[in-house]
Motif scaffolding. Sequence first.
Motif, PDB file in Angstrom:
ATOM      1  N   UNK A 106      -2.922  10.708   9.238  1.00 13.32           N
ATOM      2  CA  UNK A 106      -4.297  10.282   9.611  1.00 13.32           C
ATOM      3  C   UNK A 106      -4.024   8.780   9.560  1.00 13.32           C
ATOM      4  N   UNK A 113     -13.921  20.547   3.498  1.00 15.46           N
ATOM      5  CA  UNK A 113     -13.528  19.095   3.861  1.00 15.46           C
ATOM      6  C   UNK A 113     -13.904  19.049   5.329  1.00 15.46           C
ATOM      7  N   UNK A 114     -13.412  19.740   6.214  1.00 16.00           N
ATOM      8  CA  UNK A 114     -13.609  19.764   7.567  1.00 16.00           C
ATOM      9  C   UNK A 114     -15.354  19.484   8.057  1.00 16.00           C
ATOM     10  N   UNK A 141      -7.730   6.113   3.701  1.00 15.93           N
ATOM     11  CA  UNK A 141      -6.344   6.786   3.233  1.00 15.93           C
ATOM     12  C   UNK A 141      -6.685   7.371   1.901  1.00 15.93           C
ATOM     13  N   UNK A 142      -7.158   6.567   1.037  1.00 17.67           N
ATOM     14  CA  UNK A 142      -7.402   7.090  -0.293  1.00 17.67           C
ATOM     15  C   UNK A 142      -8.149   8.261  -0.622  1.00 17.67           C
ATOM     16  N   UNK A 158       1.107   5.700  -0.148  1.00 16.71           N
ATOM     17  CA  UNK A 158       0.223   6.736   0.012  1.00 16.71           C
ATOM     18  C   UNK A 158       1.102   7.938   0.069  1.00 16.71           C
ATOM     19  N   UNK A 159       0.133   8.791  -0.487  1.00 16.68           N
ATOM     20  CA  UNK A 159       1.185  10.395  -0.691  1.00 16.68           C
ATOM     21  C   UNK A 159       0.097  11.085   0.326  1.00 16.68           C
ATOM     22  N   UNK A 160       0.720  12.659   0.373  1.00 16.03           N
ATOM     23  CA  UNK A 160       0.034  13.588   1.022  1.00 16.03           C
ATOM     24  C   UNK A 160       0.239  13.301   2.642  1.00 16.03           C
ATOM     25  N   UNK A 171      -6.544  20.783  -3.148  1.00 16.07           N
ATOM     26  CA  UNK A 171      -6.316  21.945  -2.820  1.00 16.07           C
ATOM     27  C   UNK A 171      -5.327  22.652  -3.466  1.00 16.07           C
ATOM     28  N   UNK A 172      -4.175  22.148  -3.740  1.00 12.29           N
ATOM     29  CA  UNK A 172      -3.001  23.052  -4.231  1.00 12.29           C
ATOM     30  C   UNK A 172      -2.929  22.334  -5.782  1.00 12.29           C
ATOM     31  N   UNK A 186     -14.061  25.623   6.155  1.00 11.07           N
ATOM     32  CA  UNK A 186     -13.620  24.612   5.424  1.00 11.07           C
ATOM     33  C   UNK A 186     -14.431  23.424   4.935  1.00 11.07           C
ATOM     34  N   UNK A 195      -8.519  10.591   2.025  1.00 12.70           N
ATOM     35  CA  UNK A 195      -7.907  11.316   2.621  1.00 12.70           C
ATOM     36  C   UNK A 195      -6.717  11.917   1.882  1.00 12.70           C
ATOM     37  N   UNK A 196      -6.056  11.252   1.272  1.00 17.03           N
ATOM     38  CA  UNK A 196      -5.086  11.620   0.136  1.00 17.03           C
ATOM     39  C   UNK A 196      -5.717  12.265  -1.022  1.00 17.03           C
ATOM     40  N   UNK A 253      -9.376  19.107  11.871  1.00 17.36           N
ATOM     41  CA  UNK A 253      -9.425  19.125  10.222  1.00 17.36           C
ATOM     42  C   UNK A 253      -9.688  20.411   9.745  1.00 17.36           C
ATOM     43  N   UNK A 254     -10.211  21.416  10.432  1.00 21.42           N
ATOM     44  CA  UNK A 254     -10.321  22.661   9.731  1.00 21.42           C
ATOM     45  C   UNK A 254      -9.170  23.413   9.579  1.00 21.42           C
ATOM     46  N   UNK A 267      -3.186  24.515   3.439  1.00 17.95           N
ATOM     47  CA  UNK A 267      -2.476  24.302   2.039  1.00 17.95           C
ATOM     48  C   UNK A 267      -2.239  25.636   1.680  1.00 17.95           C
ATOM     49  N   UNK A 301       1.018  -1.223  -0.071  1.00 20.29           N
ATOM     50  CA  UNK A 301      -0.032   0.061   0.113  1.00 20.29           C
ATOM     51  C   UNK A 301       0.823   1.398  -0.213  1.00 20.29           C
ATOM     52  N   UNK A 335      -2.740  12.764   4.855  1.00 21.29           N
ATOM     53  CA  UNK A 335      -3.297  11.506   4.836  1.00 21.29           C
ATOM     54  C   UNK A 335      -2.521  10.288   5.661  1.00 21.29           C
ATOM     55  N   UNK A 384      -6.576  15.859   0.500  1.00 23.32           N
ATOM     56  CA  UNK A 384      -5.132  16.643   0.822  1.00 23.32           C
ATOM     57  C   UNK A 384      -4.900  17.381  -0.669  1.00 23.32           C
ATOM     58  N   UNK A 385      -4.501  16.379  -1.407  1.00 22.95           N
ATOM     59  CA  UNK A 385      -4.022  16.524  -2.713  1.00 22.95           C
ATOM     60  C   UNK A 385      -4.940  17.936  -3.698  1.00 22.95           C
ATOM     61  N   UNK A 408      -7.084  21.434   6.378  1.00 22.94           N
ATOM     62  CA  UNK A 408      -7.678  21.934   5.327  1.00 22.94           C
ATOM     63  C   UNK A 408      -7.266  23.408   4.917  1.00 22.94           C
TER      64      UNK A 408
END
Lengths: 244, 241
Positions: free
Chosen positions: A72, B68-69, B93-94, A64-66, B103-104, B66, B96-97, A98-99, A105, A62, A69, B100-101, A102
């Motif tokens: 978490x 997402x929140x 995780x998928x 995962x990036x970011x 936004x930018x 926000x 959340x990934x 979470x706020x 970024x 598995x 994430x 996150x990605x 988010x």
Amino acid sequence: MNMELYLDLHSQPCRSVYLLAKRTGIPFTFKSVDLSAGQQFGEDFGKVSVVRKVPAMKDGDFILTESVAILQYMVEKFPQLVPGHWYPSDLQRRALVNEFLSWQHTALRAHGSKVFWFRAVVPVVTGVAVPKEKMDSALEDLKQTMDLFQSKFLKDSSFIAGEEVSLADLVAIVEIMQPVGTGLDVFEGQPALSAWRERVKKVIGEELFDEAHQSIMNVDCLAKTFQDNGMLEFLKPRINKMFT
Amino acid sequence: MALEIYLDLFSQPCRSVYIFAKKNNIPFEFKKISLLEGHQYGEDFGKINMMRKAPAIRDGDFCLAESVAIMQYLAEKFQTPAHWYPSDLQQRARVNEYLSWQHMAIRMHGSKIFWLRLLIPKIMGVEVPQDKMDAALEDLNGSLKLVEDKFLQDRPFIAGEQVSLADLVAIVEIMQPVGSGLDVFESRPRLAAWRERVRVAVGTELFDEAHKDILAAQEMVKNMDASKMQVFKPKILKLFL
């Protein structure tokens, strides 16, 4: 097999992931990706992440990036190692974390990074300083973001989510340290912010915090590093695109 | 006091929150604000969200910004069906990934195209230089490619077999450049197929209702009074030109 974390501690999101893993004792293998040598564009790393960014995590098959994430994921996977305050289960506290995660970024991260690039990287690569107008604008954005961070996210609490440190503080501190690495002391004249920094450092552990920030606090070396790695020509067009 | 959700459906993150709340029958009071008219700068709204952005919610004493929140909060509070934010470690995780990605990446690039094609010509009275437009399009195409090649691949939805917050957040962002007259789905059959799957999963009526304003954007912007929008000039000069 251990979880693999692909990291370059020059990078803010790499530092937050590194700090959480080390602080909580999550077993992992440190896989170095030297951004100053362009290793993120290499064939090997391409097999890990097509996005070509760090941090990246490989846990068995598995990938995962970011960083958000990954943080978490680590909290969820290792409940026996990671105390609950890092990502509180209380509805409102978690929402506050979470706020921030988010918002950061396009705020703290974007503006802190830009100041870092303008002060430490662009002049080295292009041979000229960033025009004053652009620099002042970037510094103003950072200042406004820092003010908002204090007035909205910190307020009068010890930490972002309340009285205990969380992922939000971890992500905040590594981003704020980026411009600090260039010699811009954003904590000067900011007692409340400095007090928060000290609280976060204490929870993480001073030694670990300093170790994680060693690369970024020595960015004077970057000039020579880029040159040695033959990265100047490679970086020039990228920089032009980013900032014009 | 009822949950209040402050929304302007021109805004992508407002649409995802709106669709999520409606789809899950979450009771709320729709507090309409107009971003282009500057309602976010009003004193009252400042008490809800000092960052002066939409969406924002007020749930009793608790205010939250926000998108997402907000959706993570609503999902938990109202115990929405698990597929929206799966509890399985890897599936979550998928999601959340992606959250996150984006936004930018797609959010930034899709927004920029909307501003460059529609709002800037209206407000500034000039077309954006071709090289800037081309660069913005290149960025958007790069992000769309990653959505297809990394986040979707051959899966029906980002997290797997069922729709989740990730797809919702993705679709509303991708619809923004579409609203400016750029049909990004035309040359992308896989993406178009995914869009239809999301549209059906959410409910075609709800999806279309949420996107009514943005899809009428070209006409709406044409009829706007540019002199009332000059407050956006400094932001435009700073961010885009």
